[in-house]
Enzyme design. Structure first.
Site, PDB file in Angstrom:
ATOM      1  N   MET A 112       0.814  -1.222   0.000  1.00 29.51           N
ATOM      2  CA  MET A 112       0.000   0.000   0.000  1.00 29.51           C
ATOM      3  C   MET A 112       0.847   1.272   0.000  1.00 29.51           C
ATOM      4  O   MET A 112       0.376   2.334   0.386  1.00 29.51           O
ATOM      5  CB  MET A 112      -0.913  -0.006   1.231  1.00 29.51           C
ATOM      6  CG  MET A 112      -1.917  -1.138   1.242  1.00 29.51           C
ATOM      7  SD  MET A 112      -3.155  -0.982  -0.074  1.00 29.51           S
ATOM      8  CE  MET A 112      -4.197   0.302   0.636  1.00 29.51           C
ATOM      9  N   SER A 113       2.102   1.187  -0.438  1.00 28.99           N
ATOM     10  CA  SER A 113       2.992   2.353  -0.339  1.00 28.99           C
ATOM     11  C   SER A 113       2.593   3.489  -1.281  1.00 28.99           C
ATOM     12  O   SER A 113       3.060   4.612  -1.121  1.00 28.99           O
ATOM     13  CB  SER A 113       4.440   1.939  -0.606  1.00 28.99           C
ATOM     14  OG  SER A 113       4.614   1.536  -1.945  1.00 28.99           O
TER      15      SER A 113
ATOM     16  N   GLU B 114      15.343  -6.241  -6.131  1.00 27.88           N
ATOM     17  CA  GLU B 114      13.966  -5.986  -5.710  1.00 27.88           C
ATOM     18  C   GLU B 114      13.277  -5.040  -6.692  1.00 27.88           C
ATOM     19  O   GLU B 114      13.852  -4.026  -7.094  1.00 27.88           O
ATOM     20  CB  GLU B 114      13.949  -5.361  -4.311  1.00 27.88           C
ATOM     21  CG  GLU B 114      14.443  -6.280  -3.206  1.00 27.88           C
ATOM     22  CD  GLU B 114      13.547  -7.493  -3.018  1.00 27.88           C
ATOM     23  OE1 GLU B 114      12.311  -7.331  -3.047  1.00 27.88           O
ATOM     24  OE2 GLU B 114      14.081  -8.603  -2.861  1.00 27.88           O
TER      25      GLU B 114
ATOM     26  N   LYS C 103       7.418   3.398  -7.317  1.00 33.40           N
ATOM     27  CA  LYS C 103       7.564   4.610  -6.505  1.00 33.40           C
ATOM     28  C   LYS C 103       7.675   5.831  -7.419  1.00 33.40           C
ATOM     29  O   LYS C 103       7.876   5.715  -8.625  1.00 33.40           O
ATOM     30  CB  LYS C 103       8.831   4.546  -5.632  1.00 33.40           C
ATOM     31  CG  LYS C 103       8.872   3.452  -4.578  1.00 33.40           C
ATOM     32  CD  LYS C 103       7.944   3.723  -3.417  1.00 33.40           C
ATOM     33  CE  LYS C 103       8.082   2.660  -2.324  1.00 33.40           C
ATOM     34  NZ  LYS C 103       7.593   1.348  -2.745  1.00 33.40           N
TER      35      LYS C 103
END
EC number: 3.4.21.88
Length: 202
Positions: free
Chosen positions: A118-119, A152, A156
């Site tokens: 949920m970032s 990873e 963002k």
């Protein structure tokens, strides 16, 4: 589409992975070398079989004259969990295909990525959503990107300054990810161009 034998699937996966990594299909010699065939002619026979089964098209007169047909018929590939160190669009990461018109997004979407976490919720990107992604490394500060840090993959907002990259969340409960380009591996996999809510659109 007719079912592929295990060996044919291996050849098909190699072609798709090679295209996702380099932007072009492999030569017959490269296929033979990677899969341990005795000669490029053996690779050619497998390519002819794949063409007969309707998953590739062979373009005559070109050493890399191989075109995948499956994605065009099936729609946008949906990428799920990505294993460390492997190409984002590797066959084993693709959960399925969605019949979505890529031109609905600007610029066109090349694939869908299942969002984890949920970032980015404050701009409407929720856990489980499908993020439409345009495959490019040509991005600007302030844009929402799909990035790979070491092994990873994350979604963002980008802020790059000199040798430092900040990947900013859109949720006050999360902290920015700071990347030192001198010490860490960092790759832009694509630009976020839209969201499909929780797979409602099939």
């Amino acid at each position: 589409m007719k079912a592929l034998t295990a060996r044919q699937q291996e050849v098909f996966d190699l072609i798709r992975d090679h295209i996702s990594q380099t932007g072009m299909p492999p030569t017959r010699a490269e296929i033979a070398q990677r899969l341990g065939f005795r000669s490029p002619n053996a690779a050619e026979e497998h390519l002819k079989a794949l063409a007969r089964k309707g998953v590739i098209e062979i373009v005559s007169g070109a050493s890399r004259g191989i075109r995948l047909l499956q994605e065009e018929e099936e729609g946008l590939p949906l990428v799920g969990r990505v294993a460390a160190g492997e190409p984002l669009l590797a066959q084993q990461h693709i959960e399925g295909h969605y019949q979505v018109d890529p031109s609905l997004f600007k610029p066109n979407a090349d694939f869908l990525l299942r969002v984890s976490g949920m970032s980015m919720k404050d701009i409407g990107i929720m856990d489980g959503d499908l993020l439409a992604v345009h495959k490019t490394q040509d991005v600007r500060n302030g844009q929402v990107v799909v990035a790979r840090i070491d092994d990873e993959v994350t979604v963002k907002r980008l802020k790059k300054q000199g040798n430092k990259v900040e990947l900013l969340p859109e949720n006050s409960e999360f902290k920015p990810i700071v990347v030192d380009l001198r010490q860490q591996s960092f790759t832009i996999e694509g630009l976020a161009v839209g969201v499909i809510r929780n797979g409602d659109w099939l």
